[in-house]
Design a protein around this motif. Structure first.
Motif, PDB file in Angstrom:
ATOM      1  N   ASP A  55      65.014 -14.785 108.330  1.00 32.51           N
ATOM      2  CA  ASP A  55      65.583 -15.592 109.610  1.00 32.51           C
ATOM      3  C   ASP A  55      66.516 -16.306 108.771  1.00 32.51           C
ATOM      4  O   ASP A  55      66.350 -17.379 107.923  1.00 32.51           O
ATOM      5  N   ILE A  56      67.922 -16.290 109.090  1.00 38.37           N
ATOM      6  CA  ILE A  56      69.162 -17.088 108.490  1.00 38.37           C
ATOM      7  C   ILE A  56      69.722 -17.876 109.714  1.00 38.37           C
ATOM      8  O   ILE A  56      70.159 -17.296 110.647  1.00 38.37           O
ATOM      9  N   ILE A  57      69.522 -19.158 109.655  1.00 40.82           N
ATOM     10  CA  ILE A  57      69.725 -20.241 110.665  1.00 40.82           C
ATOM     11  C   ILE A  57      71.278 -20.315 110.863  1.00 40.82           C
ATOM     12  O   ILE A  57      71.906 -20.012 111.835  1.00 40.82           O
ATOM     13  N   ASN A  58      72.181 -20.413 109.763  1.00 38.96           N
ATOM     14  CA  ASN A  58      73.568 -20.684 109.800  1.00 38.96           C
ATOM     15  C   ASN A  58      73.891 -19.502 108.844  1.00 38.96           C
ATOM     16  O   ASN A  58      73.876 -19.592 107.805  1.00 38.96           O
ATOM     17  N   PHE A  84      62.472  -7.909 112.823  1.00 41.71           N
ATOM     18  CA  PHE A  84      62.532  -7.929 111.472  1.00 41.71           C
ATOM     19  C   PHE A  84      63.485  -8.840 110.920  1.00 41.71           C
ATOM     20  O   PHE A  84      63.175  -9.516 109.831  1.00 41.71           O
ATOM     21  N   ALA A  85      64.630  -9.031 111.563  1.00 45.32           N
ATOM     22  CA  ALA A  85      65.530  -9.994 110.960  1.00 45.32           C
ATOM     23  C   ALA A  85      66.421 -10.666 112.000  1.00 45.32           C
ATOM     24  O   ALA A  85      66.680 -10.037 113.155  1.00 45.32           O
ATOM     25  N   GLN A  86      66.854 -11.798 111.974  1.00 45.13           N
ATOM     26  CA  GLN A  86      67.895 -12.388 112.802  1.00 45.13           C
ATOM     27  C   GLN A  86      68.698 -13.409 112.256  1.00 45.13           C
ATOM     28  O   GLN A  86      68.123 -13.851 111.100  1.00 45.13           O
ATOM     29  N   ASN A  87      69.790 -13.562 112.778  1.00 50.09           N
ATOM     30  CA  ASN A  87      70.671 -14.817 112.225  1.00 50.09           C
ATOM     31  C   ASN A  87      71.234 -15.737 113.435  1.00 50.09           C
ATOM     32  O   ASN A  87      71.008 -15.184 114.653  1.00 50.09           O
ATOM     33  N   ASP A  89      74.058 -16.041 114.706  1.00 51.78           N
ATOM     34  CA  ASP A  89      75.330 -15.593 115.360  1.00 51.78           C
ATOM     35  C   ASP A  89      74.605 -14.750 116.525  1.00 51.78           C
ATOM     36  O   ASP A  89      75.445 -13.836 117.131  1.00 51.78           O
ATOM     37  N   GLY A  90      73.219 -14.590 116.700  1.00 53.36           N
ATOM     38  CA  GLY A  90      72.712 -13.914 117.782  1.00 53.36           C
ATOM     39  C   GLY A  90      72.648 -12.347 117.458  1.00 53.36           C
ATOM     40  O   GLY A  90      72.264 -11.467 118.316  1.00 53.36           O
ATOM     41  N   ASN A  91      72.681 -11.968 115.912  1.00 52.51           N
ATOM     42  CA  ASN A  91      72.245 -10.814 115.671  1.00 52.51           C
ATOM     43  C   ASN A  91      70.754 -10.624 115.206  1.00 52.51           C
ATOM     44  O   ASN A  91      70.357 -11.361 114.363  1.00 52.51           O
ATOM     45  N   GLN A  92      69.994  -9.622 116.209  1.00 56.83           N
ATOM     46  CA  GLN A  92      68.562  -9.688 115.914  1.00 56.83           C
ATOM     47  C   GLN A  92      68.248  -8.133 115.973  1.00 56.83           C
ATOM     48  O   GLN A  92      68.601  -7.215 116.611  1.00 56.83           O
ATOM     49  N   TYR A  93      67.517  -7.957 114.581  1.00 58.71           N
ATOM     50  CA  TYR A  93      66.876  -6.421 114.534  1.00 58.71           C
ATOM     51  C   TYR A  93      65.494  -6.627 114.786  1.00 58.71           C
ATOM     52  O   TYR A  93      64.712  -7.113 113.900  1.00 58.71           O
ATOM     53  N   THR A  94      64.731  -5.919 115.919  1.00 58.05           N
ATOM     54  CA  THR A  94      63.419  -6.119 116.170  1.00 58.05           C
ATOM     55  C   THR A  94      62.591  -5.156 115.272  1.00 58.05           C
ATOM     56  O   THR A  94      61.434  -4.968 115.347  1.00 58.05           O
TER      57      THR A  94
END
Length: 159
Positions: A55-58, A84-87, A89-94
């Motif tokens: 999880d990357i916030i900025n 699985f991952a997100q940042n 910028d709204g990119n999320q991989y479930t």
């Protein structure tokens, strides 16, 4: 979170760790932490709730690309997390498959139950039938995923 970066962390390597019931395995707050590497880790969670492996916030400049922050991620085990991952910028991989297709990381990362001996009693050794006993990164690194059974077992708290 098992691992948290506030800012300015360069080229850290995270390997052969176990996180259990954490909402995030890796949480990065500031954009100037770069080139993190992850292998042979196990992140497992039961009981639901929002949770991520990464999880990357900025992140850097609105890009969907995680590569400025992550240099390598593979041969991990991620079980029971909601995404699985997100940042930021709204990119999320479930799923692991979506993450691998989009970012190129974690092609050999598994999502099966790690089969801990007794997680409720904080015994995170792997049972004989675990899929992660012998198919880790290898080479100069351990082939077992997780920390327990490698002689470096230590149980800590979720900060």
């Amino acid at each position: 979170s098992a691992f948290y970066h506030n800012h300015n962390v360069r080229r850290p390597k995270y390997y052969n760790n176990v996180s259990y019931q954490c909402d995030r395995f890796f949480w990065q707050w500031q954009l100037n932490s770069i080139d993190s590497e992850f292998w042979n880790n196990i992140a497992a969670r039961t009981g639901g709730g929002s949770s991520w492996f990464i999880d990357i916030i900025n992140s850097l400049g609105g890009s969907p690309d995680f590569s400025p922050h992550i240099a390598y991620s593979d041969y991990n085990a991620v079980h029971g997390l909601s995404s699985f991952a997100q940042n930021a910028d709204g990119n999320q991989y479930t799923t692991r498959a979506a993450w691998t297709t989009a970012q190129g990381f974690d092609a050999n990362t598994g999502t099966s139950d790690p089969l801990f001996t007794n997680a409720a009693a904080e015994d995170f050794t792997l049972q004989a039938g675990s899929p992660y006993l012998s198919n880790g990164r290898g080479g100069a690194y351990a082939t077992q995923r997780g920390a327990f059974g490698l002689g470096n077992a230590r149980v800590g708290t979720d900060w």
